[in-house]
Motif scaffolding. Structure first.
Motif: not given
Length: 99
Positions: A71-99
């Motif tokens: 249960n701890l493993y499944s909850e941790t992977t769920t939380i980390l995948s959420t934060y990983n998606s947030i970080v990917q989104d932030q990095l995408y917007h940081l490097f692409t900038g506003q067009q």
């Protein structure tokens, strides 16, 4: 007369069956050598250790640790995948900038 016959037959059966319950004589303890005493001591310590470890394993299984870890493993992977998606989104917007 019949009662006397029945009693004597029962007494004979009990006497014959009691003979089968005799305990065999125990031989006197022989003197053990040093090597035999040492190996018996080692075997005793080994069996005590195995029994203790088996008791610990049974206690751990009783606590359902495996289920809690899953249960701890499944909850941790769920939380980390959420934060990983947030970080990917932030990095995408940081490097692409506003067009």
């Amino acid at each position: 007369m019949n009662k006397l016959l029945v009693v004597s037959v029962l007494l004979a059966v009990l006497a014959l069956s009691a003979e089968g319950f005799r305990m065999p004589r125990q031989a006197e303890d022989e003197e053990q050598g040093t090597l035999t005493m040492f190996s018996n001591t080692i075997k005793s310590y080994y069996s005590d250790a195995v029994n203790t470890i088996s008791d610990y394993v049974e206690t751990i299984k009783g606590l359902k640790v495996e289920e809690k870890v899953r249960n701890l493993y499944s909850e941790t992977t769920t939380i980390l995948s959420t934060y990983n998606s947030i970080v990917q989104d932030q990095l995408y917007h940081l490097f692409t900038g506003q067009q």
